[in-house]
Design an enzyme around this catalytic site. Structure first.
Site, mmCIF file in Angstrom:
data_model
loop_
_atom_site.group_PDB
_atom_site.id
_atom_site.type_symbol
_atom_site.label_atom_id
_atom_site.label_comp_id
_atom_site.label_asym_id
_atom_site.label_seq_id
_atom_site.Cartn_x
_atom_site.Cartn_y
_atom_site.Cartn_z
ATOM 1 N N HIS A 23 0.088 -3.416 11.046
ATOM 2 C CA HIS A 23 1.258 -4.037 11.674
ATOM 3 C C HIS A 23 1.469 -3.612 13.129
ATOM 4 O O HIS A 23 2.510 -3.904 13.706
ATOM 5 C CB HIS A 23 2.528 -3.798 10.852
ATOM 6 C CG HIS A 23 2.384 -4.171 9.418
ATOM 7 N ND1 HIS A 23 2.167 -5.469 9.022
ATOM 8 C CD2 HIS A 23 2.361 -3.418 8.290
ATOM 9 C CE1 HIS A 23 2.040 -5.499 7.695
ATOM 10 N NE2 HIS A 23 2.137 -4.271 7.236
ATOM 11 N N GLN B 14 2.382 -11.366 10.700
ATOM 12 C CA GLN B 14 2.765 -10.150 9.980
ATOM 13 C C GLN B 14 1.752 -9.029 10.167
ATOM 14 O O GLN B 14 2.102 -7.854 10.174
ATOM 15 C CB GLN B 14 2.926 -10.473 8.485
ATOM 16 C CG GLN B 14 3.466 -9.340 7.634
ATOM 17 C CD GLN B 14 2.563 -9.044 6.459
ATOM 18 O OE1 GLN B 14 1.365 -8.866 6.612
ATOM 19 N NE2 GLN B 14 3.147 -8.999 5.273
ATOM 20 N N SER C 195 4.827 -5.795 3.060
ATOM 21 C CA SER C 195 3.542 -5.748 3.753
ATOM 22 C C SER C 195 2.501 -6.591 3.012
ATOM 23 O O SER C 195 2.693 -7.787 2.817
ATOM 24 C CB SER C 195 3.097 -4.287 3.899
ATOM 25 O OG SER C 195 1.942 -4.175 4.670
ATOM 26 N N LEU C 196 1.401 -5.972 2.590
ATOM 27 C CA LEU C 196 0.372 -6.680 1.818
ATOM 28 C C LEU C 196 0.972 -7.539 0.713
ATOM 29 O O LEU C 196 0.528 -8.658 0.447
ATOM 30 C CB LEU C 196 -0.578 -5.656 1.188
ATOM 31 C CG LEU C 196 -1.206 -6.090 -0.148
ATOM 32 C CD1 LEU C 196 -2.338 -7.042 0.100
ATOM 33 C CD2 LEU C 196 -1.594 -4.912 -0.991
ATOM 34 N N ARG D 180 -8.881 -9.499 4.178
ATOM 35 C CA ARG D 180 -7.864 -8.989 5.107
ATOM 36 C C ARG D 180 -8.047 -7.482 5.318
ATOM 37 O O ARG D 180 -7.986 -6.988 6.440
ATOM 38 C CB ARG D 180 -6.470 -9.282 4.545
ATOM 39 C CG ARG D 180 -5.285 -8.781 5.372
ATOM 40 C CD ARG D 180 -3.996 -9.182 4.667
ATOM 41 N NE ARG D 180 -2.775 -8.802 5.369
ATOM 42 C CZ ARG D 180 -2.104 -7.677 5.168
ATOM 43 N NH1 ARG D 180 -2.554 -6.782 4.290
ATOM 44 N NH2 ARG D 180 -0.989 -7.428 5.831
ATOM 45 N N GLN E 169 0.829 -1.206 0.000
ATOM 46 C CA GLN E 169 0.000 0.000 0.000
ATOM 47 C C GLN E 169 0.865 1.259 0.000
ATOM 48 O O GLN E 169 1.875 1.338 0.682
ATOM 49 C CB GLN E 169 -0.932 0.005 1.203
ATOM 50 C CG GLN E 169 -2.081 -0.968 1.029
ATOM 51 C CD GLN E 169 -3.096 -0.907 2.154
ATOM 52 O OE1 GLN E 169 -3.265 -1.871 2.886
ATOM 53 N NE2 GLN E 169 -3.779 0.208 2.289
#
Length: 311
Positions: free
Chosen positions: A200, A249, A91-92, A116, A10
């Site tokens: 996170h 994560q 991340s994602l 998610r 993102q």
């Protein structure tokens, strides 16, 4: 020359992304069509026109960026046939890496990351939590600054992106306290990020619990290309371990700097960013000035990268 693929998360999204590559090959729109079928809305139209201003909302951003990373990867394979030594996603985009490494079916992944995103927004209502980039302060300094200004709120380092660039997440009030006192703690500035959730951070624990339950029904297999995890920069192992670390994560820091260092230690000297833009390339050069980085989101950039790797 040993190269690895990295996938952006993102923050890399933008209206009109991959339009030039889509004009070059139907593989891009075909990939988005498959995602649209899974999601029951037109993901390509969302990315190209954003008619309802949803692209920056987490539940829409996540499938959009996953589809973008996978689309570029498919074009790369079709046009070059060159396979990387390893992969990592920021991340994602760790989910994107697992799709491209053959561990996770694409259509299933698109729905998974949409869910998610929903879980993340449900965990913390919009406007309550946020994220900000702390510029010009080392990792330990950011940790101390969070401890100093969090008060009774949550405020913690969550993305170790590069030396001197750490992202923090938590309650908006705590982030604002830190931003107001940036100079006092030695930071050049604290920049709020345009995200709707404190990703996170420990505020994501309810979302992580829902993701763990959701992953029980997901068809994961072993990877055919090594993938490095965000949480501990290790290479992905068996399916149960992959699922556990994808859950972890969500409420744990992304150790991007150490992931890149681990890939470097394994022999990678060139990083190829598969997705819109070149945010990761900039971070990687700050982590290690000796590496080469490419972005391949246009036909010209892809050709230049493939030519360099083939010499």
């Amino acid at each position: 020359m040993s190269f690895s693929f990295v996938f952006p998360g993102q923050g890399s999204q933008r209206v009109g992304m991959l339009s030039t590559l889509a004009e070059h090959t139907a593989l891009v729109t075909d990939t988005f069509s498959e995602a649209s079928d899974a999601l029951a809305y037109d993901l390509w139209d969302l990315c190209q026109n954003d008619p309802n201003e949803q692209l920056s909302q987490t539940e829409f951003t996540q499938p959009a960026l996953l589809a973008a990373g996978v689309a570029v990867w498919k074009v790369w394979l079709a046009e070059t046939g060159l396979k990387p030594a390893s992969m990592a996603g920021h991340s994602l985009a760790e989910f994107t890496a697992f799709v491209c490494a053959g561990a996770l079916p694409f259509s299933e992944a698109v729905k998974l990351v949409r869910d998610r995103g929903v879980y993340m927004q449900q965990a913390v209502p919009q406007g309550v939590g946020g994220m900000a980039a702390v510029i010009g302060l080392d990792d330990e300094g950011v940790q101390k600054a969070c401890e100093k200004y969090r008060g009774d709120d949550v405020l913690q380092p969550v993305n170790y992106n590069a030396p001197g660039q750490v992202v923090v997440a938590g309650h908006v009030a705590a982030i604002e306290r830190l931003a107001s006192n940036a100079k006092e703690v030695g930071a050049k500035r604290v920049l709020p990020l345009s995200v709707s959730v404190p990703a996170h951070s420990e505020l994501m624990m309810p979302a992580a619990e829902m993701l763990a339950e959701r992953l029980e029904s997901v068809s994961l297999t072993a990877t055919n290309i090594p993938v490095y995890h965000n949480v501990d920069y290790s290479v992905a192992g068996d399916v149960d371990s992959i699922k556990a670390k994808l859950v972890q994560q969500l409420h744990s820091p992304v150790h991007w700097s150490n992931s890149i260092r681990a890939m470097r230690a394994a022999g990678t000297d060139t990083f190829v960013e598969s997705g819109p833009g070149k945010i990761l390339g900039g971070l990687i050069k700050r982590i290690d000035r000796d590496v080469t980085s490419f972005n391949v989101d246009t036909p010209e950039a892809m050709h230049a990268c493939a030519s360099a790797l083939s010499t």
